[in-house]
Scaffold this motif. Structure first.
Motif, PDB file in Angstrom:
ATOM      1  N   LEU A 122       0.864  -1.176   0.000  1.00  0.00           N
ATOM      2  CA  LEU A 122       0.000   0.000   0.000  1.00  0.00           C
ATOM      3  C   LEU A 122       0.901   1.227   0.000  1.00  0.00           C
ATOM      4  CD1 LEU A 122      -2.673  -0.901   2.746  1.00  0.00           C
ATOM      5  CD2 LEU A 122      -2.740  -1.383   0.288  1.00  0.00           C
ATOM      6  N   VAL A 123       0.492   2.249  -0.703  1.00  0.00           N
ATOM      7  CA  VAL A 123       1.214   3.516  -0.658  1.00  0.00           C
ATOM      8  C   VAL A 123       0.657   4.328   0.514  1.00  0.00           C
ATOM      9  CG1 VAL A 123       1.594   5.724  -1.833  1.00  0.00           C
ATOM     10  CG2 VAL A 123       1.818   3.568  -3.096  1.00  0.00           C
ATOM     11  N   GLN A 124       1.567   4.698   1.428  1.00  0.00           N
ATOM     12  CA  GLN A 124       1.151   5.508   2.573  1.00  0.00           C
ATOM     13  C   GLN A 124       1.136   6.979   2.198  1.00  0.00           C
ATOM     14  OE1 GLN A 124       3.557   5.170   6.130  1.00  0.00           O
ATOM     15  NE2 GLN A 124       2.274   6.631   7.267  1.00  0.00           N
ATOM     16  N   VAL A 125       0.004   7.629   2.473  1.00  0.00           N
ATOM     17  CA  VAL A 125      -0.175   9.035   2.112  1.00  0.00           C
ATOM     18  C   VAL A 125      -0.219   9.892   3.382  1.00  0.00           C
ATOM     19  CG1 VAL A 125      -1.628  10.676   0.855  1.00  0.00           C
ATOM     20  CG2 VAL A 125      -1.559   8.278   0.122  1.00  0.00           C
ATOM     21  N   ASN A 126       0.550  10.949   3.394  1.00  0.00           N
ATOM     22  CA  ASN A 126       0.541  11.914   4.502  1.00  0.00           C
ATOM     23  C   ASN A 126      -0.603  12.892   4.235  1.00  0.00           C
ATOM     24  OD1 ASN A 126       1.091  13.746   6.521  1.00  0.00           O
ATOM     25  ND2 ASN A 126       3.218  14.103   5.924  1.00  0.00           N
ATOM     26  N   ILE A 127      -1.818  12.423   4.537  1.00  0.00           N
ATOM     27  CA  ILE A 127      -3.017  13.106   4.044  1.00  0.00           C
ATOM     28  C   ILE A 127      -3.250  14.460   4.716  1.00  0.00           C
ATOM     29  CG2 ILE A 127      -4.651  11.950   5.615  1.00  0.00           C
ATOM     30  CD1 ILE A 127      -5.213  12.774   1.853  1.00  0.00           C
ATOM     31  N   ASP A 128      -2.728  14.659   5.927  1.00  0.00           N
ATOM     32  CA  ASP A 128      -2.909  15.955   6.593  1.00  0.00           C
ATOM     33  C   ASP A 128      -1.659  16.825   6.488  1.00  0.00           C
ATOM     34  OD1 ASP A 128      -5.619  15.937   7.494  1.00  0.00           O
ATOM     35  OD2 ASP A 128      -5.052  14.352   8.893  1.00  0.00           O
ATOM     36  N   ASP A 129      -0.706  16.366   5.667  1.00  0.00           N
ATOM     37  CA  ASP A 129       0.516  17.139   5.449  1.00  0.00           C
ATOM     38  C   ASP A 129       1.192  17.519   6.769  1.00  0.00           C
ATOM     39  OD1 ASP A 129       2.482  18.306   3.976  1.00  0.00           O
ATOM     40  OD2 ASP A 129       1.424  20.196   3.651  1.00  0.00           O
ATOM     41  N   GLU A 130       1.343  16.535   7.644  1.00  0.00           N
ATOM     42  CA  GLU A 130       1.966  16.775   8.939  1.00  0.00           C
ATOM     43  C   GLU A 130       3.479  16.618   8.818  1.00  0.00           C
ATOM     44  OE1 GLU A 130      -0.436  14.910  12.412  1.00  0.00           O
ATOM     45  OE2 GLU A 130      -0.693  13.652  10.658  1.00  0.00           O
ATOM     46  N   ALA A 131       4.200  17.574   9.347  1.00  0.00           N
ATOM     47  CA  ALA A 131       5.660  17.539   9.259  1.00  0.00           C
ATOM     48  C   ALA A 131       6.218  16.306   9.964  1.00  0.00           C
ATOM     49  CB  ALA A 131       6.233  18.802   9.869  1.00  0.00           C
ATOM     50  N   SER A 132       5.566  15.874  11.027  1.00  0.00           N
ATOM     51  CA  SER A 132       6.088  14.778  11.847  1.00  0.00           C
ATOM     52  C   SER A 132       5.765  13.401  11.274  1.00  0.00           C
ATOM     53  CB  SER A 132       5.486  14.871  13.239  1.00  0.00           C
ATOM     54  OG  SER A 132       4.076  14.752  13.143  1.00  0.00           O
ATOM     55  N   LYS A 133       4.930  13.340  10.241  1.00  0.00           N
ATOM     56  CA  LYS A 133       4.455  12.047   9.770  1.00  0.00           C
ATOM     57  C   LYS A 133       5.175  11.567   8.503  1.00  0.00           C
ATOM     58  CE  LYS A 133       0.932  10.841  12.490  1.00  0.00           C
ATOM     59  NZ  LYS A 133      -0.415  11.401  12.309  1.00  0.00           N
ATOM     60  N   HIS A 134       5.271  10.262   8.390  1.00  0.00           N
ATOM     61  CA  HIS A 134       5.768   9.672   7.159  1.00  0.00           C
ATOM     62  C   HIS A 134       4.623   9.595   6.161  1.00  0.00           C
ATOM     63  CE1 HIS A 134       9.558   8.809   9.052  1.00  0.00           C
ATOM     64  NE2 HIS A 134       8.911   8.285  10.090  1.00  0.00           N
ATOM     65  N   GLY A 135       4.928   9.117   4.966  1.00  0.00           N
ATOM     66  CA  GLY A 135       3.909   9.053   3.929  1.00  0.00           C
ATOM     67  C   GLY A 135       4.253  10.059   2.848  1.00  0.00           C
ATOM     68  N   CYS A 136       3.814   9.749   1.617  1.00  0.00           N
ATOM     69  CA  CYS A 136       4.101  10.665   0.518  1.00  0.00           C
ATOM     70  C   CYS A 136       2.996  11.702   0.401  1.00  0.00           C
ATOM     71  CB  CYS A 136       4.244   9.876  -0.789  1.00  0.00           C
ATOM     72  SG  CYS A 136       2.697   9.209  -1.422  1.00  0.00           S
ATOM     73  N   GLN A 137       3.236  12.711  -0.392  1.00  0.00           N
ATOM     74  CA  GLN A 137       2.209  13.718  -0.661  1.00  0.00           C
ATOM     75  C   GLN A 137       1.173  13.127  -1.621  1.00  0.00           C
ATOM     76  OE1 GLN A 137       2.148  16.805   0.815  1.00  0.00           O
ATOM     77  NE2 GLN A 137       3.785  15.808   1.997  1.00  0.00           N
ATOM     78  N   PRO A 138      -0.064  13.576  -1.519  1.00  0.00           N
ATOM     79  CA  PRO A 138      -1.090  13.076  -2.445  1.00  0.00           C
ATOM     80  C   PRO A 138      -0.660  13.163  -3.912  1.00  0.00           C
ATOM     81  CG  PRO A 138      -2.110  14.380  -0.727  1.00  0.00           C
ATOM     82  CD  PRO A 138      -0.631  14.496  -0.513  1.00  0.00           C
ATOM     83  N   ALA A 139       0.080  14.210  -4.259  1.00  0.00           N
ATOM     84  CA  ALA A 139       0.492  14.399  -5.660  1.00  0.00           C
ATOM     85  C   ALA A 139       1.545  13.391  -6.111  1.00  0.00           C
ATOM     86  CB  ALA A 139       1.017  15.814  -5.851  1.00  0.00           C
ATOM     87  N   GLN A 140       2.179  12.682  -5.155  1.00  0.00           N
ATOM     88  CA  GLN A 140       3.224  11.714  -5.514  1.00  0.00           C
ATOM     89  C   GLN A 140       2.710  10.281  -5.665  1.00  0.00           C
ATOM     90  OE1 GLN A 140       5.584  12.676  -1.965  1.00  0.00           O
ATOM     91  NE2 GLN A 140       7.235  13.352  -3.318  1.00  0.00           N
ATOM     92  N   VAL A 141       1.446  10.068  -5.335  1.00  0.00           N
ATOM     93  CA  VAL A 141       0.904   8.706  -5.326  1.00  0.00           C
ATOM     94  C   VAL A 141       1.014   8.038  -6.698  1.00  0.00           C
ATOM     95  CG1 VAL A 141      -1.205   7.343  -5.028  1.00  0.00           C
ATOM     96  CG2 VAL A 141      -0.634   9.122  -3.368  1.00  0.00           C
ATOM     97  N   GLY A 142       0.647   8.772  -7.736  1.00  0.00           N
ATOM     98  CA  GLY A 142       0.645   8.202  -9.087  1.00  0.00           C
ATOM     99  C   GLY A 142       2.015   7.709  -9.514  1.00  0.00           C
ATOM    100  N   GLU A 143       3.017   8.513  -9.230  1.00  0.00           N
ATOM    101  CA  GLU A 143       4.378   8.161  -9.616  1.00  0.00           C
ATOM    102  C   GLU A 143       4.850   6.903  -8.877  1.00  0.00           C
ATOM    103  OE1 GLU A 143       7.121  11.427  -9.025  1.00  0.00           O
ATOM    104  OE2 GLU A 143       8.814  10.017  -9.048  1.00  0.00           O
ATOM    105  N   LEU A 144       4.579   6.843  -7.565  1.00  0.00           N
ATOM    106  CA  LEU A 144       4.983   5.667  -6.790  1.00  0.00           C
ATOM    107  C   LEU A 144       4.266   4.409  -7.273  1.00  0.00           C
ATOM    108  CD1 LEU A 144       5.290   6.898  -3.088  1.00  0.00           C
ATOM    109  CD2 LEU A 144       7.060   5.877  -4.529  1.00  0.00           C
ATOM    110  N   LEU A 145       2.974   4.553  -7.563  1.00  0.00           N
ATOM    111  CA  LEU A 145       2.219   3.394  -8.047  1.00  0.00           C
ATOM    112  C   LEU A 145       2.776   2.915  -9.386  1.00  0.00           C
ATOM    113  CD1 LEU A 145      -1.437   4.350  -7.073  1.00  0.00           C
ATOM    114  CD2 LEU A 145      -0.059   2.487  -6.119  1.00  0.00           C
TER     115      LEU A 145
END
Ligand SMILES: *Cc1c(COP(=O)(O)O)cnc(C)c1O
Length: 230
Positions: A122-145
């Motif tokens: 699964l691609v982890q998304v940092n959906i609330d754009d929290e500095a402390s959290k892992h996960g990619c930005q929503p805009a990066q999901v397509g590229e990772l997939l």
């Protein structure tokens, strides 16, 4: 007879499904900091999917369970994965839910043993754009997939998120709704893209109302964790 915590959680999931149009929602039992015995107890009640945050802890627990003859469980890694642990993760887990960068895609693909089925990711998304959290930005999901799709021994199954634990449930609902939209968008043309992993003990019903197909529940199943963990 008193219902067990597992029966209560499963009943709450069914109720949340009935209230939305959800059909099947899978329960991932989050067993971080819990003993192998606690996992075995839940497995004896029929629970099959378990989530762990730390590779080392998971490996020790898996070994203990195998020794005790507990088999047939499906293991999901739900904690941040460092690239230097990618080999162990690719060998010992059925799913990695925290893929959030290109380097990790390459490392997991390189180390997934060829005698095993493709690793579900699964691609982890940092959906609330929290500095402390892992996960990619929503805009990066397509590229990772796209990178995952190009690896024959990895299978892109969907998306995962840990929204900010905002006390305001309306704010959390918005984060879940944004994940649902991303999930629908990226599912186009992907046959086995069937998993939206979100919702924990406090908010899994809300997550199901916004399209979660897998909820990750620890405390409501096992009680409070014995030690502080992320
Ligand atoms: C610990 C954890 C959970 C479970 O949290 P609870 O509140 O105990 O249900 C779910 N997902 C992730 C990623 C976790 O780290």
């Amino acid at each position: 007879m008193r219902r067990t915590p597992l029966q209560q959680v499963l009943a709450s999931i069914s109720q949340a499904c009935a209230q939305s149009s959800a059909t099947v929602v899978q329960l991932l039992a989050v067993s971080k900091t819990q003993s192998a015995q606690a996992v075995a107890n839940l497995a004896a009640q029929g629970q099959r999917l378990f989530g762990e945050n730390y590779v080392q802890e998971a490996l020790a627990k898996q070994a203990e369970l195998a020794e005790a003859g507990v088999t047939g469980l499906e293991w999901h890694l739900i904690g941040h994965l460092q690239s230097n642990k990618a080999k162990q993760a690719a060998e010992q887990f059925d799913w990695v839910q925290t893929v959030d960068r290109a380097k990790l895609v390459t490392a997991l693909a390189q180390h997934r043993p060829s005698h095993l089925p493709p690793l579900n990711v699964l691609v982890q998304v940092n959906i609330d754009d929290e500095a402390s959290k892992h996960g990619c930005q929503p805009a990066q999901v397509g590229e990772l997939l796209g990178l995952i799709d190009a690896q024959p021994n990895l299978l892109a199954r969907g998306l995962m998120a840990i929204p900010a634990p905002d006390a305001n449930m309306a704010v959390r609902a918005q984060a879940f709704a944004r994940m649902q939209a991303l999930f629908v968008q990226h599912g186009q043309g992907r046959a086995q893209f069937d998993t939206l992993s979100m919702g924990m003990s406090q908010d899994f019903a809300l997550a199901i109302a916004h399209g979660a197909t897998m909820v990750r529940v620890g405390t409501a199943l096992f009680g409070a964790r014995p030690s502080i963990a992320a």
